[in-house]
Scaffold this active site. Structure first.
Site, PDB file in Angstrom:
ATOM      1  CB  SER A 138      -0.893   0.016   1.239  1.00 64.60           C
ATOM      2  OG  SER A 138      -1.697  -1.141   1.294  1.00 64.60           O
ATOM      3  CB  SER A 158      -1.135  -0.703  -5.126  1.00 60.12           C
ATOM      4  OG  SER A 158      -0.654   0.407  -4.412  1.00 60.12           O
ATOM      5  CG  ASP A 208      -2.687   3.231  -4.176  1.00 64.80           C
ATOM      6  OD1 ASP A 208      -1.519   3.048  -3.794  1.00 64.80           O
ATOM      7  OD2 ASP A 208      -3.157   2.713  -5.200  1.00 64.80           O
TER       8      ASP A 208
END
Length: 361
Positions: free
Chosen positions: A245, A283, A285
């Site tokens: 992240s 990921s 975010d």
């Protein structure tokens, strides 16, 4: 447990940050430290947990002085891609209030960190009767360089980061929650920056802190910088698997409400695109934004939010590059090595002609 580190300086004592290289992102001025601690009442603490070669991890605490379960601060949260474990998200989004410091750590240690944070808060003066608490803990997957399954971050590390949190310069690079992170093919870590926008005739401070750990191809000041343009050969660094992240924490002394702060948090995630973020499937975010002085004069008008948005966009871009410049080449778990971003090569590449993308990848 390592002692809390001092601000990161490269050999020779010259601090490697964006502005030290003569690079200026945006037109807005910065605070005196160009750090999230320029926002009055915000402190940062790190605990680095390193047992080479296998363990490179830690915890970072962003501590607003006034925050607590009895004195929550207005806050907003935005998810760019939700493949992450941001603990406390639903209540933060539902109520628009932050009750605890914001802690950052490694993915599989996030749950221990949250438990330790709850214990620390319950022991604060005035919390003797608290029966409900929403800890906010973000994470990045540092498993490429660290033995993440060992879950080496424990309660004592969390308490050390909280108890030693201070104002002043913020350590960047391979410290705290950024000890084992990787971004855009290079060793990354913690980075910070600040801006002082004029909003409707009033001067405020906006500070950001990032835990950078995402895939993509590096961009600085609008220029795509491939490994070859930075002096690496065809086998040089490239985007790593997007298994981590990117956490962004935004603090401001502008009197904004939760709705406005959610809009600010959204821009913080948007800013990652300026640095070349791929926002990949794996990921997570996230951005959390809070105001330290919600009662400081009349609220910010929506029409004036543009200056805050611009400050956040520029600040996040600079903080990400600071995280890369402050980091050092690291060999970690499984013998994997991730190189640091070479500052001199970065400056030279930005001064040279642009290179076509596909042929240079």
């Amino acid at each position: 447990m390592d002692s809390p580190p001092r601000p990161h300086f490269p050999p020779g004592g010259a601090r490697r940050r964006v502005r030290d290289l003569g690079l200026v992102i945006g037109s807005c001025g910065t605070g005196p430290l160009n750090a999230i601690t320029d926002v009055p009442g915000v402190r940062v603490g790190h605990t680095t947990v390193r047992r080479p070669p296998d363990v490179h991890t830690g915890v970072t605490a962003v501590v607003p002085d006034a925050v607590g379960p009895r004195t929550p601060l207005p806050a907003g949260v935005f998810t760019g891609n939700g493949y992450g474990k941001l603990i406390g998200t639903t209540q933060l989004a539902e109520l628009g209030t932050l009750e605890t410091p914001v802690l950052l750590t490694s993915t599989l240690s996030a749950f221990r960190v949250a438990d330790a944070l709850v214990g620390w808060v319950l022991q604060r003066p005035g919390c003797e009767e608290v029966r409900s608490l929403n800890p906010v803990v973000g994470e990045c997957n540092d498993g490429f360089l660290s033995d993440i399954r060992a879950r080496p971050v424990h309660e004592e590390h969390v308490r050390a980061a909280l108890d030693t949190a201070s104002g002043g310069p913020v350590a960047e690079g391979c410290v705290g929650a950024g000890t084992g992170t990787v971004a855009l093919g290079f060793k990354a870590g913690v980075g910070t920056a600040s801006r002082t926008p004029d909003v409707g005739g009033r001067r405020f401070t906006v500070g950001v802190l990032v835990q950078a750990n995402f895939g993509g191809t590096l961009r600085v000041l609008g220029r795509t910088l491939t490994p070859r343009s930075l002096g690496f050969g065809p086998d040089g660094p490239g985007p790593t698997a997007d298994v981590g992240s990117c956490m962004i924490v935004v603090a401001t002394d502008a009197p904004a409400d939760a709705r406005q702060l959610t809009r600010v948090a959204r821009r913080a995630v948007f800013a990652l695109a300026r640095t070349g973020a791929a926002y990949g499937h794996g990921s997570g975010d996230y951005a959390v934004a809070f105001s330290t002085r919600p009662e400081a004069g009349r609220p910010v008008a929506d029409a004036g939010l543009g200056q805050l948005f611009e400050a956040v966009l520029d600040g996040v871009e600079e903080a990400v590059v600071n995280s890369l410049l402050a980091a050092s080449t690291t060999t970690g778990f499984g013998g994997r090595t991730v190189p640091a971003l070479p500052a001199d090569a970065l400056v030279a590449a930005l001064a040279g002609p642009a290179v076509p993308g596909p042929a240079d990848r």
